[in-house]
Structure formats: structure tokens, C-alpha cells
Design a protein around this motif. Sequence first.
Motif, PDB file in Angstrom:
ATOM      1  N   ALA A 122       0.847  -1.190   0.000  1.00  0.00           N
ATOM      2  CA  ALA A 122       0.000   0.000   0.000  1.00  0.00           C
ATOM      3  C   ALA A 122       0.880   1.236   0.000  1.00  0.00           C
ATOM      4  O   ALA A 122       2.005   1.213   0.499  1.00  0.00           O
ATOM      5  CB  ALA A 122      -0.929   0.003   1.219  1.00  0.00           C
ATOM      6  N   ASP A 123       0.367   2.294  -0.563  1.00  0.00           N
ATOM      7  CA  ASP A 123       1.117   3.549  -0.607  1.00  0.00           C
ATOM      8  C   ASP A 123       1.027   4.241   0.745  1.00  0.00           C
ATOM      9  O   ASP A 123       0.071   4.054   1.496  1.00  0.00           O
ATOM     10  CB  ASP A 123       0.537   4.456  -1.687  1.00  0.00           C
ATOM     11  CG  ASP A 123       1.534   5.500  -2.148  1.00  0.00           C
ATOM     12  OD1 ASP A 123       2.642   5.518  -1.593  1.00  0.00           O
ATOM     13  OD2 ASP A 123       1.209   6.268  -3.065  1.00  0.00           O
ATOM     14  N   GLY A 124       2.037   5.042   1.073  1.00  0.00           N
ATOM     15  CA  GLY A 124       1.986   5.844   2.294  1.00  0.00           C
ATOM     16  C   GLY A 124       2.604   5.149   3.485  1.00  0.00           C
ATOM     17  O   GLY A 124       3.432   4.248   3.369  1.00  0.00           O
ATOM     18  N   THR A 125       2.155   5.527   4.688  1.00  0.00           N
ATOM     19  CA  THR A 125       2.791   5.078   5.931  1.00  0.00           C
ATOM     20  C   THR A 125       2.536   3.609   6.239  1.00  0.00           C
ATOM     21  O   THR A 125       3.239   3.023   7.052  1.00  0.00           O
ATOM     22  CB  THR A 125       2.294   5.923   7.116  1.00  0.00           C
ATOM     23  OG1 THR A 125       0.865   5.830   7.179  1.00  0.00           O
ATOM     24  CG2 THR A 125       2.680   7.385   6.922  1.00  0.00           C
ATOM     25  N   VAL A 126       1.538   3.000   5.606  1.00  0.00           N
ATOM     26  CA  VAL A 126       1.218   1.605   5.918  1.00  0.00           C
ATOM     27  C   VAL A 126       1.944   0.640   4.978  1.00  0.00           C
ATOM     28  O   VAL A 126       1.661  -0.539   4.959  1.00  0.00           O
ATOM     29  CB  VAL A 126      -0.308   1.338   5.835  1.00  0.00           C
ATOM     30  CG1 VAL A 126      -1.030   2.099   6.911  1.00  0.00           C
ATOM     31  CG2 VAL A 126      -0.849   1.700   4.456  1.00  0.00           C
ATOM     32  N   SER A 127       2.897   1.127   4.193  1.00  0.00           N
ATOM     33  CA  SER A 127       3.615   0.279   3.253  1.00  0.00           C
ATOM     34  C   SER A 127       4.278  -0.898   3.956  1.00  0.00           C
ATOM     35  O   SER A 127       4.891  -0.763   5.003  1.00  0.00           O
ATOM     36  CB  SER A 127       4.681   1.097   2.515  1.00  0.00           C
ATOM     37  OG  SER A 127       5.523   0.240   1.782  1.00  0.00           O
TER      38      SER A 127
END
Length: 535
Positions: A175-180
Motif C-alpha cells: 500500500a502507498d503511504g505510511t502503511v507500506s
Amino acid sequence: SPRFQSVINSMFDTCQPKLRSGPSAGRSIFMYRSRRLRLHISCCISILVCLSPLPIESKDNPLQSILRRLTKNKGPPKPVVIDNFLTPEEAAYLLDRYEFLMHASQSRGYTSSKATQSKYRTSRSVRLPPLGDETMFDIERRAATLAGFNHSYCEDIQMACYEEDELHGLHRDDADGTVSADRAATVLIYLQRPEGGGGETLFTMKEIEKERDGKTGGPLSTEQGALDLFRSYCDKPKKNMVVVEPQVGRAVTWRNWLGEDFATFAKCSTHGACPVKGGKKCVIQQWIGRKTKLPLRDERVGAIFTAGADVHYRKEDAPAGGEVISRCLQDASAMGGRAVPTMCAADETVKLEQLDDGPYKGVGALRISGSLMAEIPSNMLQNGMTISFWVRDMTAGRTIVSLQDTLSLVYTEKGDITQTFELRAGEATEQIKVYSSGSSEQWYWFSLAIQMGKRVSASIYSRGKLDGTASVNLESCSAHAKSADVALHLFPAQDGEGEIVRTDISFVVMHQAVLDDPKEVLELGQQSKRYDKNS
């Protein structure tokens, strides 16, 4: 390998060159006269990029520029399918060895942020940490090479099986962003084909956010709506979708992050596992990171001795809790014993007893009555090494670890609120005080970083934090390790010691490097959680 070479040859057989007539006759070139042929060539070049000695992300790799030209403005990159990536024998071996470990898979579903059992993913699965299985390590390396990455960036392989009507709805592997999850690429390999059909891997080649509910026409907002849409795609795929049928040994690989620096998230990497119509489908999945190395795949790891941590990964006929196991522990790391092959009972009086409870839930341990010994190569000591391990139920006055007669770490005093240890090297002594009750149920993570001719440092951790550390100069103690292997003992017998003392131990890791970052050492100890098969 010859098998991999045959795969390459078969791919090139589909890329038939044509001879240009006229002045250039005799020069073989590729005529890009069809989109299909163009895709075949792209596939071949992709494989060459992976096999090139230059890093795949290197701008100096000439094959990269060719691949960029071939795929320019052709939409999102499509998954690459490789047949015969595994032999039928390898597939059968993996199923025989690991299928019994599987449990109900968990998923965040379509709307949930917490992983739970869900009708969005109805398979059984298990994650496979380093277990000393050279076949598994070989498959990991081949998968990493296929995707164009170094093996040290591989996650633990996951095995999954789907029976009739079981599926995994539309999703992406990162997933894109901080949850990568830092999954730059995926390699999916089929181990078993369902006899009744179905079980295809379907790629929509479309952002999941742009999908619409078949009933309302609005954005997907419910798990059931997402499942209904996915089932309709499996029944009747759209023209632009990619559908890969399960075949034993077939691999399919794709990128979850794009670009030379893997900075662009592949929103169109949406895919799912279609329902099995009859029989059973089994696969293994290899996720490969773009930035993060899994500590247990780090090239600096010289040996991993699970020391009972892997109790729940044993086959049904292996020793259970309380039973005596082999007198020697085998290296379970990707090194395959090339640095430190074994850690063995020091003599015939030593007993090793399997325990079900270790430093973390689902992780086992060993109860040792006596001492363990390993031969450390002299060059490993000269270049620097670190040994780390979990210990419980220590006895005051007992040596925890010693390196021949060069150095030792001793548990000197047990108090109500303070435990005292001494790091000794020659005449030099440094104390480590740990504020703890000294309960026999308390697990401690020890780490000893050694570089002969320089220094040795000892660190003790518990309850998720560093409790104490000490260092001693080793300049006067380097002669022992210059020419011959050196014996390292855990819990060596004391002179005049009568009754055999028991101690619990779990998850011993040796690095061919000095680890001096407390955060890195602490994270290493937490990697033993990977041996909880239900995590």
C-alpha cells in the motif's frame, strides 16, 4: 542452473528473428511487427536484466534502457509468467513437508484495518521462517533473481492452499503511504492444480479505487460488493485483464513499486485468487522488499540455531515438548552451515529437552542440563562476530558464555531487585547491573560482540529494552584466534561443579560482523517471534 537455462531458451524460442533484405541481409534483427512479439521480447529482456551482473536498478545496465524503450507508453506493466520454474518433485516436497502446518488465513478484508478471519480470504496458509531447508532457500534465491533482487530482501515464504469455492478477493500486496509493507515485487508459484478447475490468479490492470459496485454503480464500500464484483470478473474476465491459470511449477511475478528507485506505487497491481471449482490449489508466495532487509536474511548472518524455537514447525513425528532431541543443533540459516555448521552438547552427560514455552507466545525453547559448544572459525573472530541468544532460569555463579580461556560473561550475584554480571577478559573485568527480580520465568536476551585484538562488548536486554552493557579491551587476548578455530561454550561446566545445573535457552544467532547498535540487536531478538506459526 540447467533448468533455469532451459526456461530462458524456451522464452527466446518465441522471439523469432527475421532477416532484413537488401544491403543489410545477413544481419539478424527483431522486427516488431506485432504487439504479441513485442511483449515476448520485453519478457526476454526482463529476464536478462535479472541475470545481468549489474544491479537491476543501475543506470549503467544497458538492458534497462532497452526495456524502457520496449515498454514505453504501453500502459501499466503486466505480470510475467514463467513455466517450469519449479520441478514437480520440488512442488511435491514442499507440500509434503509444510502443508500440515497451515491454519485459516487472516485478511484485512476490503474495509477492515485489522487482520481477522474473513470471507474475503478463505484459504489456509502458513509463513515459513529460516528452518535450515536448503530447498526452500534455493527457491527463495531463484525467486529473488527472477524478480531482479538480492536474496537478503526476501520475506519469509508464505504457503497457501485453497479448496472448493475458496478465494482471495481483489487486493494489492502493498500500500502507498505510511502503511507500506515494503514489498517491491511478488513471485507467486503454483504447487498444485485444482482437478476441477478454477483458482486462476486474475489481474484487473486497474486501480482498485476505480472499481464500481455492480448493484449500486457507486464506489466499492462493502466487502460483499467487492466479492460479488470479483466473482463476476472470474466468471467473465474483461478484455484488458490478465488471467493466469494454475499449473504445477508455474511462476508469475509482478512489481508493486515502479521506477529505478521504486518510488512510484503500482496502483494497478490489483489482483485476486479466483474461487476453486473443484479439488485443491496450493501456492507459495515470495514477497521481496525494496528498502528493508529481513534481519534473518541479512548477509552478515553466519548461523542460526533455533534451539527449540521452531518446535511448532516440526513434523508430527518430531520430538514434542519434554522429549530429548538430537545432541547437535544444525545451522538453520541461508549459510547452510558454511560458517558454523553445528552447536553440540559438550559431552555425553549433557541432556537437551524440548520446551513448548519460549521467550514469546508460540515460540519454543530447550532446557539444557550441561554445556553447548561450537567451533568458531578464526577468520570470523578476527573480522568481528556477534553471538546473541535468549536465556531463562540462570544460576548465580554460573558462566553464561565463554570463548576458550580468552573471555567470559558470568552471572555473579542474584539479588531481589538487582542481578549482577561480569564481563571478563584476561585481568580486565567490567560489571553489568540489571534491575530485575531475577525470576526464573524471566527471559533475557544476551548479545556478545567480539573483535579479537580490539574489544568485546556484552549487552543484556529484557522486557523490550536494554538493561545494561559493558566493554573490555581485547588487545592482549588475541593470540588464540590467529591460526585455529576457537571453542565457544554456552554454560560451560565449572571446576568442581557437582550437580548438573539446568538452564533454558532459545534462538541463538551468530553474525559475521560486530553489531553495536542496541536497536538492531533488540530487533534481532524479537525476530524469534517469526517461529510462531500462527502469527
